[in-house]
Motif scaffolding. Structure first.
Motif, short mmCIF file in Angstrom:
data_model
loop_
_atom_site.label_atom_id
_atom_site.label_comp_id
_atom_site.label_asym_id
_atom_site.label_seq_id
_atom_site.Cartn_x
_atom_site.Cartn_y
_atom_site.Cartn_z
N HIS A 273 0.83 -1.20 0.00
CA HIS A 273 0.00 0.00 0.00
C HIS A 273 0.87 1.26 0.00
CE1 HIS A 273 -2.50 -3.18 1.81
NE2 HIS A 273 -3.50 -2.57 1.18
N GLN A 274 0.40 2.24 -0.78
CA GLN A 274 1.09 3.54 -0.79
C GLN A 274 0.45 4.41 0.30
OE1 GLN A 274 1.19 5.45 -4.58
NE2 GLN A 274 2.28 7.26 -3.81
N ILE A 275 1.21 4.67 1.34
CA ILE A 275 0.70 5.41 2.48
C ILE A 275 1.15 6.87 2.37
CG2 ILE A 275 0.61 5.57 5.00
CD1 ILE A 275 -0.63 3.03 3.75
N GLU A 276 0.19 7.78 2.36
CA GLU A 276 0.49 9.21 2.28
C GLU A 276 0.61 9.84 3.67
OE1 GLU A 276 -2.61 10.86 -0.10
OE2 GLU A 276 -2.35 9.37 -1.70
N LYS A 277 -0.03 9.23 4.65
CA LYS A 277 0.00 9.79 6.01
C LYS A 277 -0.18 8.65 7.01
CE LYS A 277 -2.63 13.00 8.98
NZ LYS A 277 -3.75 13.97 8.99
N PHE A 278 0.63 8.69 8.06
CA PHE A 278 0.51 7.73 9.15
C PHE A 278 0.85 8.49 10.42
CE2 PHE A 278 1.83 4.37 12.03
CZ PHE A 278 0.99 3.30 11.72
N MET A 279 -0.17 8.88 11.17
CA MET A 279 0.04 9.77 12.31
C MET A 279 -0.58 9.18 13.58
SD MET A 279 -0.90 13.82 12.73
CE MET A 279 -2.66 13.59 13.00
N ILE A 280 0.25 9.06 14.62
CA ILE A 280 -0.23 8.60 15.92
C ILE A 280 -0.77 9.80 16.68
CG2 ILE A 280 0.42 7.45 18.07
CD1 ILE A 280 2.84 6.32 16.42
N CYS A 281 -2.00 9.72 17.14
CA CYS A 281 -2.66 10.85 17.81
C CYS A 281 -2.62 10.66 19.33
CB CYS A 281 -4.11 10.97 17.37
SG CYS A 281 -4.30 11.25 15.60
N GLU A 282 -2.22 11.72 20.03
CA GLU A 282 -2.27 11.66 21.49
C GLU A 282 -3.74 11.67 21.94
OE1 GLU A 282 -2.06 16.40 22.70
OE2 GLU A 282 -0.35 15.12 23.10
N PRO A 283 -4.05 11.06 23.05
CA PRO A 283 -5.43 11.02 23.50
C PRO A 283 -5.93 12.42 23.86
CG PRO A 283 -3.99 10.25 25.24
CD PRO A 283 -3.13 10.44 24.03
N SER A 284 -7.19 12.68 23.62
CA SER A 284 -7.78 13.96 24.02
C SER A 284 -8.10 13.92 25.51
CB SER A 284 -9.06 14.23 23.23
OG SER A 284 -10.08 13.30 23.60
N LEU A 285 -8.26 15.08 26.11
CA LEU A 285 -8.65 15.14 27.52
C LEU A 285 -10.01 14.49 27.71
CD1 LEU A 285 -8.04 16.04 30.38
CD2 LEU A 285 -9.02 18.27 29.82
N HIS A 286 -10.87 14.61 26.70
CA HIS A 286 -12.19 13.98 26.76
C HIS A 286 -12.05 12.46 26.93
CE1 HIS A 286 -16.48 13.38 25.69
NE2 HIS A 286 -16.03 12.30 25.09
N GLU A 287 -11.17 11.85 26.14
CA GLU A 287 -10.96 10.41 26.21
C GLU A 287 -10.38 10.00 27.56
OE1 GLU A 287 -10.05 9.38 21.51
OE2 GLU A 287 -8.49 10.31 22.74
N ILE A 288 -9.42 10.78 28.05
CA ILE A 288 -8.83 10.48 29.35
C ILE A 288 -9.86 10.62 30.45
CG2 ILE A 288 -7.11 11.27 31.03
CD1 ILE A 288 -5.39 12.16 28.63
N PHE A 289 -10.67 11.67 30.36
CA PHE A 289 -11.71 11.91 31.37
C PHE A 289 -12.69 10.73 31.43
CE2 PHE A 289 -15.86 13.42 32.71
CZ PHE A 289 -15.57 14.25 33.79
N ILE A 290 -13.16 10.29 30.28
CA ILE A 290 -14.11 9.18 30.25
C ILE A 290 -13.49 7.92 30.83
CG2 ILE A 290 -15.40 7.64 28.72
CD1 ILE A 290 -16.70 10.36 29.08
N GLU A 291 -12.22 7.67 30.50
CA GLU A 291 -11.56 6.47 31.02
C GLU A 291 -11.39 6.52 32.53
OE1 GLU A 291 -7.26 4.28 30.55
OE2 GLU A 291 -8.31 4.94 28.74
N LYS A 292 -11.04 7.72 33.07
CA LYS A 292 -10.77 7.83 34.50
C LYS A 292 -12.06 7.92 35.32
CE LYS A 292 -7.39 7.77 36.09
NZ LYS A 292 -6.53 6.63 36.48
#
Length: 299
Positions: A273-292
């Motif tokens: 596959h020809q990959i034009e973008k591969f970006m790891i995203c840090e978690p949002s505060l919203h995601e952290i809040f829901i998890e905690k």
């Protein structure tokens, strides 16, 4: 500096705040987060002296908080606390006089803030004639007209449209730059992320997460990858450790079960596959809040 040391508040059989420790510096915006009933407003009311803590210490500049420093505090409550039949001028003037301001000072500062928020024409209007957003602006003016050193904001952006929201955020940042200490609560995580240096998340009165927002995000497990390229859903979903795949415009959003498998995903894509973008995203505060917090909360 505002310091809360091992602060507890018990109402009958309810332990509303448990062993809370906070240390807020001057020139800092601090976020106090939690679902409804987590203990945020109770904490604010203890700082204000409206509730007496069951145990622990609350101090400002190494002096116990008491009535002698009330004039240094500005408070915007979550609930609408304006008297609807009063005019804007009468409402603000009354609260400003309680903070020790003279009539001349009040007139000057009120005109300044009404002009700042583009609502000078409402000066002699009754509160009930104003929209919810403009009433919120008046509540903010009531909280800060005496130029307090410590500013407590409980859901300050309620009822504001995007333009007025940005206007208020700008003023909060200005107060920070003047060296004021600001603590605020909001259900809108994006506002916390853009404004706050540090945060504390409460769950049923107990601290479950605390620290610098940037460091908290770095510690968390980044499990979302954005990928751009000629790919299809079935192939992405078949890769080991992929738990969810969604399409966002021209990108694929791939959720994995642990960030340690990021290279596994990339290696699976690389051969065919020809990959034009591969970006790891840090978690949002919203995601952290829901998890905690682990429970729903109101937007």
């Amino acid at each position: 500096m505002l310091v809360l040391k091992n602060v507890n508040k018990i109402f009958h059989d309810t332990h509303a705040v448990m062993d809370l420790n906070l240390s807020l510096k001057k020139g800092e915006i601090y976020g106090l987060l939690g679902a409804n009933g987590a203990g945020k407003t109770t904490t604010f009311r203890m700082i204000l002296g409206l509730y007496e803590q069951t145990s622990g210490e609350i101090s400002w500049d190494n002096h116990p908080l008491n009535e002698s420093i009330n004039d240094l505090i500005g408070y915007l409550p979550e609930e609408r606390a304006l008297l609807q039949k009063l005019t804007v001028k009468t409402q603000v003037s009354y609260l400003a006089m309680l903070k020790g301001m003279s009539e001349d000072q009040i007139e000057k500062e009120l005109d300044y803030w009404l002009e700042k928020f583009e609502i000078s024409h409402y000066k002699n209007k009754k509160i009930k004639e104003l929209s919810k957003g403009n009433q919120q602006k008046i509540q903010f003016i009531c909280a800060i007209i005496h130029n307090p050193e410590l500013i407590i904001l409980d859901e300050p952006f309620t009822g504001l449209d995007p333009i007025n929201l940005e206007m208020m955020k700008e003023e909060i940042i200005n107060f920070k730059n003047q060296g004021k200490t600001i603590i605020f609560s909001s259900h809108r995580m994006e506002h916390i992320e853009t404004l706050c240096d540090r945060v504390t998340i409460l769950r049923k009165g107990k601290t479950v997460l605390q620290g610098h927002l940037k460091e908290i995000k770095q510690r968390y497990n980044a499990r979302k990858i954005l990928i751009q390229g000629q790919l299809d859903y079935d192939f992405l979903k078949s890769i080991p450790h992929v738990i969810e795949v969604t399409r966002q415009s021209d990108e694929w959003c791939v959720q994995i079960d642990d960030k340690q498998y990021t290279s596994t995903i990339f290696d699976a894509l690389k051969p065919n596959h020809q990959i034009e973008k591969f970006m790891i995203c840090e978690p949002s505060l919203h995601e952290i809040f829901i998890e905690k917090v682990g429970q729903a909360y109101e937007e």
